[in-house]
Enzyme design. Structure first.
Site, PDB file in Angstrom:
ATOM      1  N   GLN A  33       0.773  -1.254   0.000  1.00 21.32           N
ATOM      2  CA  GLN A  33       0.000   0.000   0.000  1.00 21.32           C
ATOM      3  C   GLN A  33       0.803   1.303   0.000  1.00 21.32           C
ATOM      4  O   GLN A  33       0.493   2.239  -0.744  1.00 21.32           O
ATOM      5  CB  GLN A  33      -0.964   0.022   1.196  1.00 21.32           C
ATOM      6  CG  GLN A  33      -1.905   1.195   1.160  1.00 21.32           C
ATOM      7  CD  GLN A  33      -2.814   1.332   2.361  1.00 21.32           C
ATOM      8  OE1 GLN A  33      -3.357   2.377   2.611  1.00 21.32           O
ATOM      9  NE2 GLN A  33      -3.011   0.287   3.121  1.00 21.32           N
ATOM     10  N   GLU A  57       1.107  -1.275   8.217  1.00 22.28           N
ATOM     11  CA  GLU A  57       0.316  -0.132   8.671  1.00 22.28           C
ATOM     12  C   GLU A  57       0.191   0.022  10.195  1.00 22.28           C
ATOM     13  O   GLU A  57       0.577   1.026  10.775  1.00 22.28           O
ATOM     14  CB  GLU A  57      -1.094  -0.249   8.055  1.00 22.28           C
ATOM     15  CG  GLU A  57      -2.128   0.716   8.590  1.00 22.28           C
ATOM     16  CD  GLU A  57      -1.859   2.145   8.182  1.00 22.28           C
ATOM     17  OE1 GLU A  57      -1.550   2.388   7.025  1.00 22.28           O
ATOM     18  OE2 GLU A  57      -1.974   3.037   9.055  1.00 22.28           O
ATOM     19  N   ASP A 103       0.505   3.783   5.975  1.00 24.20           N
ATOM     20  CA  ASP A 103       0.794   3.425   4.581  1.00 24.20           C
ATOM     21  C   ASP A 103       0.515   4.594   3.634  1.00 24.20           C
ATOM     22  O   ASP A 103       1.411   5.157   3.033  1.00 24.20           O
ATOM     23  CB  ASP A 103      -0.072   2.237   4.167  1.00 24.20           C
ATOM     24  CG  ASP A 103       0.516   0.913   4.637  1.00 24.20           C
ATOM     25  OD1 ASP A 103       1.725   0.866   4.884  1.00 24.20           O
ATOM     26  OD2 ASP A 103      -0.238  -0.060   4.748  1.00 24.20           O
ATOM     27  N   GLY A 121      -8.117  20.264  18.975  1.00 23.59           N
ATOM     28  CA  GLY A 121      -7.758  21.682  18.950  1.00 23.59           C
ATOM     29  C   GLY A 121      -8.290  22.426  20.158  1.00 23.59           C
ATOM     30  O   GLY A 121      -8.646  21.821  21.177  1.00 23.59           O
ATOM     31  N   GLY A 122      -8.383  23.740  20.038  1.00 22.74           N
ATOM     32  CA  GLY A 122      -8.794  24.575  21.160  1.00 22.74           C
ATOM     33  C   GLY A 122     -10.306  24.715  21.300  1.00 22.74           C
ATOM     34  O   GLY A 122     -10.788  25.357  22.241  1.00 22.74           O
TER      35      GLY A 122
END
Ligand code: COA
Length: 481
Positions: A71, A193, A222, A301-302
């Site tokens: 892959q 993977e 991959d 995130g924030g």
């Protein structure tokens, strides 16, 4: 002509006006070399006058010797193919890329595993360990710009194709490799993977706190590393325009995964300065340990977010929505969910006050989302600029008309398996239009490449055929998984 005469007249008029005696030293400012080059287009050709999309493809003229399998490597070379490179996939006679036979759904036909990763390529079979096969490979090295491979560590060298040898044969060739690890304790290890997801820091930070580490469905080890490698190849091709020489490009899967998980390394360092307040365990008063914990569906995130149930969740495993309580639209959220008092309540009005209460807040929002389908939630929230996203099943994605219209999901016809869906080019370019072509059959283009690309005569091709360098030996191939 008229213009030139006018200009001449103007020049003589100016000369006549000049004072006879006074010598004025005129500063003739020479344009700096850089500015002059910029004026001339930095050495670039004149902008094409052809319509956008009609001036060829981005990588037209670039030829790839594709020695990839499974892959990671095939993802990279398929992208290069989508961009217009001529990708020549070298496969072992009679066997080919192992994935041709893996996870087979149609008897006797190449698997979707293979077909979805090897579109826009040509296939040639060569036994790279056969003397005649080596000779063909030498010619390919001379005729190609980039060799891409993702064999186990040392396999390319064992074929005799060391960097020194390739560089001597074609100093312009770029040699691009994917391996599991970079130099160090694990450099000789074979990697797939999920090993990369684990070693790159993704698994330890994925899943729920109370559960074991988890791997993700997205193939960040991959396909993610294939993407990184493609970026490196592009840069090497660009640099080669200046230097005229090739170079080695190396992408380790561990590094690729870590690059995609960099926000978690950010959090690791933040831990030294106190708890990670946006993780829901902070609100639940659960102390943090020495390493970044698994954060469930907390937003990375924030802006706090979570996955919430929608109408039908009892029977549909994908009846969920990802809901983000973005600060600027907090008031709109309060109105929507019937909690207008939260807009002014000091426990809820400001983001820091909400952090210890996220579990309760999302449970309250969920009471509202459960009364709507995920698409209704999406429609309503988007009108108020509230960022939400439906959890789409692969079935829904496969049937999505927009993804079909943009060429992200493409139906391709194949001679032995019939029609199948594949993912087209996820990067859209206005002047390099992607045409998604089916994957090649094993060795489908062997004769064509030997003759038209490498210049072998019909007699030479017949001799190659007889040598056994491009055909399968009589020994039965090991059964594919
Ligand atoms: N002619 C003759 N021999 C060929 C050949 C050809 N055209 N193409 C491949 N081979 C041989 C190789 O030379 C190698 O032989 P050797 O071990 O005797 O030197 C052999 O096939 C097997 O190659 P290998 O890469 O070791 O395959 P594998 O199936 O044992 O391992 C991986 C598969 C993916 C684990 C391994 O290739 C790997 O770790 N790759 C780097 C990381 C990677 O890309 N992993 C992600 C895969 S999606």
């Amino acid at each position: 002509m008229a213009t030139r005469t006018k200009a001449k007249a103007a020049k003589s008029k100016a000369t006549a006006k000049k004072p006879a005696k006074k010598i004025v030293k005129l500063k003739t400012k020479k344009p700096p070399a850089k500015a002059a080059a910029a004026k001339n287009g930095n050495g670039l050709p004149r902008p094409s006058t052809r319509a956008y999309g009609a001036a060829g493809k981005a990588l037209e003229g670039v030829r790839i010797l594709d020695f990839t399998h499974v892959q990671s490597g095939p993802t990279c070379t398929q992208l290069l193919g989508y961009m217009g490179a001529d990708v020549i996939k070298v496969e072992r006679p009679g066997i080919g890329d192992i994935t041709r036979g893996q996870l087979r759904d149609v008897k006797g036909a190449d698997s979707l595993y293979f077909t979805m990763l090897n579109g826009n390529k040509r296939s040639i079979t060569i036994d790279s360990k056969h003397p005649k096969g080596k000779e063909i490979l030498d010619r390919l090295i001379r005729h190609c710009d980039v060799l891409v491979e993702n064999f186990a560590p040392g396999a390319l060298d064992r074929m005799g194709l060391t960097w020194d040898y390739i560089h001597k044969t074609n100093p312009r060739m770029i040699v691009a490799s994917v391996k599991g690890f970079g130099p160090g304790a694990y450099e000789d290890c074979k990697v797939y993977e999920n090993i990369a997801q684990c070693a790159g820091g993704a698994a330890s930070t994925t899943g729920f706190r109370e559960g074991p580490p988890l791997v993700t469905g997205a193939q960040i080890g991959d396909s993610g590393t294939g993407l990184h490698l493609a970026f490196g190849i592009m840069c090497a091709l660009y640099q080669r325009n200046r230097t005229g020489r090739g170079q080695k490009v190396f992408a380790a899967m561990q590094d690729g995964v870590l690059n995609l998980a960099r926000v978690k390394l950010r959090d690791q360092q933040r831990l030294a300065h106190g708890p990670l307040t946006e993780y829901s365990q902070y609100g639940e008063n659960i102390p943090f340990g020495v390493a970044v914990p698994r954060a469930g569906n907390d937003s990375g995130g924030g802006q706090p977010g979570w996955i919430l149930k929608c109408k039908g969740w009892e029977t549909d495993p994908d009846a969920y929505v990802y809901f983000i309580t973005q600060a600027p639209v907090w008031e709109a959220i309060c109105d929507l969910i019937g909690k207008p008092e939260w807009k002014t309540d000091p426990d809820y009005a400001k983001p820091p006050a909400r952090l210890p209460r996220l579990k309760h807040i999302f449970a309250t929002i969920e009471q509202w989302t459960m009364t709507k389908t995920k698409f209704e939630v999406m429609d309503i929230c988007n009108k108020h600029d509230i960022p939400v996203g439906p959890i789409l099943s692969m079935k829904e994605i496969a049937e999505d008309p927009s993804l079909r219209a943009t060429g992200t999901v493409v139906e391709v016809d194949h001679p032995t398996r019939g029609k199948y869906l594949t993912v087209g080019n996820p990067v859209k370019m206005s002047d390099s239009i992607t045409e998604v072509k089916r994957s090649p059959l094993l060795g489908e283009h062997t004769q064509e490449i030997l003759g038209k690309v490498l210049g072998y005569s019909a007699d030479e091709i017949a001799a190659i055929q007889a040598s056994g360098a491009i055909t399968a030996s009589e020994k039965p191939a090991a059964a594919a998984a």
